[in-house]
Design a protein around this motif. Structure first.
Motif, PDB file in Angstrom:
ATOM      1  N   LEU A 217      78.537  57.858  17.158  1.00 21.29           N
ATOM      2  CA  LEU A 217      79.712  58.576  16.594  1.00 21.29           C
ATOM      3  C   LEU A 217      79.255  59.119  15.563  1.00 21.29           C
ATOM      4  O   LEU A 217      79.756  58.979  14.352  1.00 21.29           O
ATOM      5  CB  LEU A 217      80.903  57.814  16.662  1.00 21.29           C
ATOM      6  N   PRO A 218      77.971  59.848  15.080  1.00 21.37           N
ATOM      7  CA  PRO A 218      77.407  60.313  13.903  1.00 21.37           C
ATOM      8  C   PRO A 218      78.483  61.044  12.954  1.00 21.37           C
ATOM      9  O   PRO A 218      79.066  62.077  13.588  1.00 21.37           O
ATOM     10  CB  PRO A 218      76.485  61.112  14.224  1.00 21.37           C
ATOM     11  N   ARG A 219      78.665  60.819  11.746  1.00 16.82           N
ATOM     12  CA  ARG A 219      79.387  61.744  10.907  1.00 16.82           C
ATOM     13  C   ARG A 219      78.857  62.813  10.709  1.00 16.82           C
ATOM     14  O   ARG A 219      79.677  64.071  10.743  1.00 16.82           O
ATOM     15  CB  ARG A 219      79.467  60.710   9.456  1.00 16.82           C
ATOM     16  N   PRO A 250      67.179  59.387   7.795  1.00 13.01           N
ATOM     17  CA  PRO A 250      67.913  60.578   6.976  1.00 13.01           C
ATOM     18  C   PRO A 250      67.933  59.839   5.408  1.00 13.01           C
ATOM     19  O   PRO A 250      68.189  58.898   5.188  1.00 13.01           O
ATOM     20  CB  PRO A 250      69.201  60.596   7.516  1.00 13.01           C
ATOM     21  N   ILE A 251      67.631  60.851   4.534  1.00 14.31           N
ATOM     22  CA  ILE A 251      67.554  60.501   3.074  1.00 14.31           C
ATOM     23  C   ILE A 251      69.094  60.218   2.771  1.00 14.31           C
ATOM     24  O   ILE A 251      69.365  59.395   1.860  1.00 14.31           O
ATOM     25  CB  ILE A 251      67.122  61.893   2.471  1.00 14.31           C
ATOM     26  N   LEU A 252      70.202  60.794   3.460  1.00 14.35           N
ATOM     27  CA  LEU A 252      71.370  60.664   2.934  1.00 14.35           C
ATOM     28  C   LEU A 252      71.887  59.322   3.786  1.00 14.35           C
ATOM     29  O   LEU A 252      73.073  59.050   3.374  1.00 14.35           O
ATOM     30  CB  LEU A 252      72.408  61.871   3.497  1.00 14.35           C
ATOM     31  N   GLY A 253      71.249  58.545   4.246  1.00 15.72           N
ATOM     32  CA  GLY A 253      71.911  57.533   4.814  1.00 15.72           C
ATOM     33  C   GLY A 253      72.403  57.489   6.304  1.00 15.72           C
ATOM     34  O   GLY A 253      72.528  58.741   6.578  1.00 15.72           O
ATOM     35  N   ILE A 254      72.710  56.477   7.166  1.00 16.65           N
ATOM     36  CA  ILE A 254      73.294  56.458   8.248  1.00 16.65           C
ATOM     37  C   ILE A 254      74.745  56.282   8.298  1.00 16.65           C
ATOM     38  O   ILE A 254      75.112  55.211   7.979  1.00 16.65           O
ATOM     39  CB  ILE A 254      72.642  55.507   9.280  1.00 16.65           C
ATOM     40  N   HIS A 255      75.562  57.096   8.644  1.00 16.61           N
ATOM     41  CA  HIS A 255      76.858  57.059   8.351  1.00 16.61           C
ATOM     42  C   HIS A 255      77.626  57.644   9.764  1.00 16.61           C
ATOM     43  O   HIS A 255      77.069  58.371  10.690  1.00 16.61           O
ATOM     44  CB  HIS A 255      77.485  57.733   7.422  1.00 16.61           C
ATOM     45  N   SER A 256      78.898  57.099   9.935  1.00 18.80           N
ATOM     46  CA  SER A 256      79.557  57.280  11.527  1.00 18.80           C
ATOM     47  C   SER A 256      80.724  57.987  11.153  1.00 18.80           C
ATOM     48  O   SER A 256      81.469  57.787  10.229  1.00 18.80           O
ATOM     49  CB  SER A 256      79.470  56.260  12.122  1.00 18.80           C
ATOM     50  N   LEU A 257      81.399  58.345  12.268  1.00 15.71           N
ATOM     51  CA  LEU A 257      82.927  58.593  12.347  1.00 15.71           C
ATOM     52  C   LEU A 257      83.319  57.271  12.782  1.00 15.71           C
ATOM     53  O   LEU A 257      82.702  56.397  13.282  1.00 15.71           O
ATOM     54  CB  LEU A 257      83.121  59.971  13.500  1.00 15.71           C
ATOM     55  N   VAL A 258      84.796  57.247  12.982  1.00 16.72           N
ATOM     56  CA  VAL A 258      85.649  56.404  13.701  1.00 16.72           C
ATOM     57  C   VAL A 258      85.957  56.925  15.025  1.00 16.72           C
ATOM     58  O   VAL A 258      86.228  58.199  15.032  1.00 16.72           O
ATOM     59  CB  VAL A 258      86.438  55.676  12.968  1.00 16.72           C
ATOM     60  N   TRP A 259      86.492  56.044  16.093  1.00 12.03           N
ATOM     61  CA  TRP A 259      86.617  56.606  17.324  1.00 12.03           C
ATOM     62  C   TRP A 259      88.038  57.503  17.432  1.00 12.03           C
ATOM     63  O   TRP A 259      88.000  58.545  17.997  1.00 12.03           O
ATOM     64  CB  TRP A 259      86.924  55.458  18.215  1.00 12.03           C
ATOM     65  N   ALA A 535      68.146  45.337   9.463  1.00 10.39           N
ATOM     66  CA  ALA A 535      67.794  46.843   9.516  1.00 10.39           C
ATOM     67  C   ALA A 535      68.627  47.573  10.656  1.00 10.39           C
ATOM     68  O   ALA A 535      68.858  48.889  10.752  1.00 10.39           O
ATOM     69  CB  ALA A 535      66.427  47.163   9.813  1.00 10.39           C
ATOM     70  N   LEU A 536      69.158  46.968  11.586  1.00  8.97           N
ATOM     71  CA  LEU A 536      70.233  47.532  12.643  1.00  8.97           C
ATOM     72  C   LEU A 536      71.522  47.655  12.367  1.00  8.97           C
ATOM     73  O   LEU A 536      72.309  48.445  12.946  1.00  8.97           O
ATOM     74  CB  LEU A 536      70.030  46.530  13.932  1.00  8.97           C
ATOM     75  N   SER A 537      71.858  47.149  11.100  1.00  7.82           N
ATOM     76  CA  SER A 537      73.273  47.265  10.803  1.00  7.82           C
ATOM     77  C   SER A 537      73.391  48.605   9.780  1.00  7.82           C
ATOM     78  O   SER A 537      72.559  48.753   8.675  1.00  7.82           O
ATOM     79  CB  SER A 537      73.912  46.135  10.135  1.00  7.82           C
ATOM     80  N   MET A 538      74.310  49.329  10.345  1.00  4.84           N
ATOM     81  CA  MET A 538      74.670  50.670   9.215  1.00  4.84           C
ATOM     82  C   MET A 538      75.457  50.251   7.894  1.00  4.84           C
ATOM     83  O   MET A 538      75.479  51.026   7.181  1.00  4.84           O
ATOM     84  CB  MET A 538      75.607  51.711   9.955  1.00  4.84           C
ATOM     85  N   GLU A 539      75.768  49.101   8.112  1.00  4.48           N
ATOM     86  CA  GLU A 539      76.478  48.546   6.670  1.00  4.48           C
ATOM     87  C   GLU A 539      75.145  48.382   5.507  1.00  4.48           C
ATOM     88  O   GLU A 539      75.454  48.369   4.461  1.00  4.48           O
ATOM     89  CB  GLU A 539      77.001  46.994   7.019  1.00  4.48           C
ATOM     90  N   ASN A 540      74.042  48.291   6.090  1.00  2.00           N
ATOM     91  CA  ASN A 540      72.912  48.216   5.056  1.00  2.00           C
ATOM     92  C   ASN A 540      72.367  49.596   4.732  1.00  2.00           C
ATOM     93  O   ASN A 540      71.048  49.550   4.089  1.00  2.00           O
ATOM     94  CB  ASN A 540      71.952  47.168   5.808  1.00  2.00           C
ATOM     95  N   THR A 541      72.912  50.682   4.963  1.00  2.00           N
ATOM     96  CA  THR A 541      72.224  52.087   4.800  1.00  2.00           C
ATOM     97  C   THR A 541      72.271  52.431   3.342  1.00  2.00           C
ATOM     98  O   THR A 541      73.109  51.728   2.274  1.00  2.00           O
ATOM     99  CB  THR A 541      72.993  52.885   5.940  1.00  2.00           C
TER     100      THR A 541
END
Length: 713
Positions: A217-219, A250-259, A535-541
């Motif tokens: 669900l990419p932002r 991505p330089i801006l980091g990995i961020h998502s939408l919510v469902w 590295a797998l967690s988006m929390e660490n982006t």
């Protein structure tokens, strides 16, 4: 008249019955037969392509594989069978330094050289008319127009895939596409046939965890990691081969939408991701991605507890770090969607000297499938002559004619060897840039089976689960509740939980079971190994920038102009975009001051923004309190864990919204508070308030909010 009508009805019934009888000879039963080829030859195995040994290359002699893939590749015209809905952009790639120690590929040698490229990002399952924000994998295909020819890096925003062997690809796609009897659901895996296939194919498990996660669900397409998926080879000038995995970060980091956002966006703005990419480039906020590589020496090929040729596995970054080697910048939108975005043709087999293949059976199958697909989709063999596909390198060969031919070939010689053209076009030796396949000894029996090293289907799925933060795990569980909740067959639901999820993590399986009406499994067949990969967690982006973030500013007549102008200027200085949202589209005023309204409550929603700001101004705030759309806007943003800020009288508006667990400063307080991303201040000193708001926006989401399900939005 009645008699005449009866006769018409009678004729209609006869016609329909006759038509049904005519069609009956073409109908097939849906169960109970042996699998055969198109020629009626019975097939004893359709899960593995024919290879030279369990880890060897796919053999073109495999008539079943070629027939199955050829038929699949030609099932849709003219829309792509998969990746039908796409967005694209032009740009360039520039290496950081000379990468000759890894590869002799020319575009990786000179840090001053900019190689033009074209990137297409796409959903996989849906049709061209589906929404951007569906839960799905995103294709990430990059065409480098190098001086040595085109190199296509064809990947996804997830580093693994559902299957290990390309011969299963038609089965996978048939299962996940709309069901053939009623053509529903669109762009969704949440139905019986997909989960039936998955539950009977354990190798899908690792990929299922990724698809159920927020990675699906990419932002923004600009805030999405991407991968080459397969293990390739890099070849240096001395002919030495190394294994490689490609990464785009991505330089801006990995961020998502919510469902919940994705569902609402599909109705309110189904082109959300497509527009975001386009507008960022038009605004000169050029998206940037670093190209990184994981390199494994040939002698270390078997040093892992998994097979590096297995496309359902990652190489954890903690074991082999990703080395950045260059950066892609997207700086120009297409001029014509059809001519460029639709007609671009990628092929995983388009490589240049210095890049080569491995015996990954999924990769081997794609080498056949991509080229075969373009023949139907683009009308014939000359699709490479279309402007968007044409290389910048010279093209000289003896291919002739065919649909859509653009080149006008002169002379008599269209063959080799020849004397009428003095032997031209000549072969190019390796030292003149000729492509030479890496020499590899292949020794194995001709068999239709899979290497034993491919048979661990759960340990990396467990690694992924263990690596997630608590909010990410909660989202995976809720996603599974939705997906399996749509599955009507209880036995399929049970099989997924017992045969797949319970082998990933027992607690995970129990949590999913409780939400989909299945008795939780009592046994724990495999104990969780406890390994993690941060590295797998988006929390660490990356969370150090608000560049390109979209901020909604809610205001009505009587707003505080100083609050609006100062906070807006500060946010825009940091690279954010601020849009003023109001009840009507005409400018709003406060005495002699006024501002233009960008959007109205009816045309937008909090789901389209990253944060919300409510300025002071007594008249404006009192009117907002009585405006249900405004209250809903803020409640929804709170429910989606977004930053919300209010200053002066605006704080009293937040109190009306009754945000749970949030303590706001009292009247007359000079304190600036930031509680779970809710920034409030009653002081006229906006500097500290704005700094705190910027810090909150940079965090993207504030997952520590409790009781968000109690919020009426």
């Amino acid at each position: 008249m009645a008699t005449s009508d009866n006769k018409k009805n009678e004729r209609r019934d006869i016609d329909e019955n006759t038509k049904n009888e005519d069609l009956e000879q073409f109908r097939e039963s849906s169960d109970g037969e042996y699998l055969t080829s198109e020629q009626g030859v019975r097939i004893n195995h359709t899960d593995d392509s024919l290879k030279a040994g369990g880890r060897g290359p796919t053999i073109m002699e495999d008539f079943h594989f070629r027939e199955k893939m050829t038929h699949f590749d030609h099932e849709r015209i003219p829309e792509r069978v998969v990746h039908a809905r796409g967005s694209a952009a032009h740009g360039f790639f520039q290496p950081y330094e000379n990468a000759a120690k890894f590869s002799k590929a020319g575009f990786l040698q000179d840090p001053s050289q900019k190689t033009p490229l074209f990137l297409r990002i796409s959903t996989v399952v849906g049709s061209r008319g589906s929404a951007d924000t569906v839960r799905d994998v995103r294709g990430f295909a990059t065409k480098f127009y190098t001086e040595e020819g085109n190199f296509d890096l064809v990947g996804n925003n997830m580093p693994v895939f559902f299957i290990q062997d390309a011969i299963k690809f038609p089965d996978l796609v048939h299962s996940i596409k709309p069901e053939p009897d009623n053509e529903v659901p669109q762009a969704s895996a949440a139905h019986d046939t997909f989960w039936d296939f998955a539950s009977l194919t354990p190798e899908t498990t690792h990929m299922l965890m990724w698809v159920l996660s927020d990675r699906a669900l990419p932002r923004s397409l600009r805030m999405m990691e991407a991968f080459g998926v397969h293990t390739f080879r890099l070849i240096d000038a001395d002919g030495k081969s190394r294994f490689v995995k490609f990464h785009w970060k991505p330089i801006l980091g990995i961020h998502s939408l919510v469902w919940d956002e994705t569902q609402k966006l599909a109705g309110k703005d189904p082109d959300f991701n497509r527009k975001d990419l386009w507008e960022a480039i038009e605004n000169e906020d050029y998206p940037e991605f670093e190209l990184g590589i994981q390199v494994v020496e040939e002698e270390d090929e078997h040093s892992f507890d998994f097979d590096i040729l297995d496309a359902t596995k990652i190489i954890p970054e903690e074991e082999v770090p990703v080395t950045p080697i260059g950066k892609m910048t997207l700086n120009r939108n297409p001029d014509n969607f059809f001519a460029e975005t639709e007609q671009v043709a990628f092929h995983v087999g388009n490589v240049v000297p210095g890049i080569d293949f491995t015996n990954d059976p999924l990769l081997q199958g794609r080498l056949f499938s991509y080229l075969d697909t373009q023949l139907t989709r683009l009308g014939g063999p000359n699709f490479a002559e279309l402007p968007i596909n044409r290389p910048v390198a010279d093209v000289h060969n003896n291919q002739r004619d065919g649909f859509g031919r653009q080149k006008i070939n002169k002379g008599k010689g269209s063959y080799l060897p020849n004397s009428v053209r003095s032997g031209c076009p000549m072969h190019a030796p390796e030292n003149m840039g000729g492509y030479v396949h890496h020499t590899e000894k292949v020794d194995g029996h001709k068999i239709r089976e899979r290497s034993d090293s491919f048979k661990d289907h759960f340990s990396q799925a467990t690694l992924f689960w263990n690596s997630m933060s608590k909010p990410e795990k909660d989202h995976i569980v809720k996603a599974a509740h939705f997906e399996l909740g749509k599955v009507k067959d209880k036995e399929i639901r049970k099989r997924v939980i017992y045969e797949l999820f319970n082998h990933v993590d027992h607690d995970f399986a129990v949590r999913v079971a409780k939400g989909v009406g299945i008795d939780p499994p009592s046994d724990e067949p495999v104990k969780n190994h406890g390994k993690k990969s941060p590295a797998l967690s988006m929390e660490n982006t990356v969370k150090d920038s608000i560049k390109t973030r979209k901020i909604a500013l809610l205001a009505l007549e009587g707003y505080n102009h100083s609050h609006v102008s100062q906070v807006k200027d500060a946010l825009m200085k940091e690279g954010a975009q601020v849009k003023i949202i109001s009840e009507r589209g005409d400018p709003i005023q406060n005495g002699k001051d006024e501002v233009e309204v960008d959007m109205t409550f009816i045309t937008t929603g909090s789901i389209m923004f990253d944060a919300v700001f409510i300025p002071g101004g007594k008249e404006s705030v009192e009117a907002l309190k009585e405006n249900g759309n405004a209250v809903h806007f803020v409640n929804e943003a709170y429910k989606h864990c977004k930053p919300i800020a209010a200053v002066a009288e605006g704080v009293s508006f937040l109190k009306v919204c009754r945000l749970p667990g949030v303590t706001l400063p009292g009247p007359g307080s000079d304190e600036v508070t930031n509680v779970k991303g809710i920034v409030a201040g009653n002081s006229d000193n906006l500097e500290s308030f704005t700094k705190e708001f910027i810090r909150a926006i940079a965090q993207h989401r504030h997952w520590d909010r409790e009781d968000i399900d109690k919020v009426p939005a």
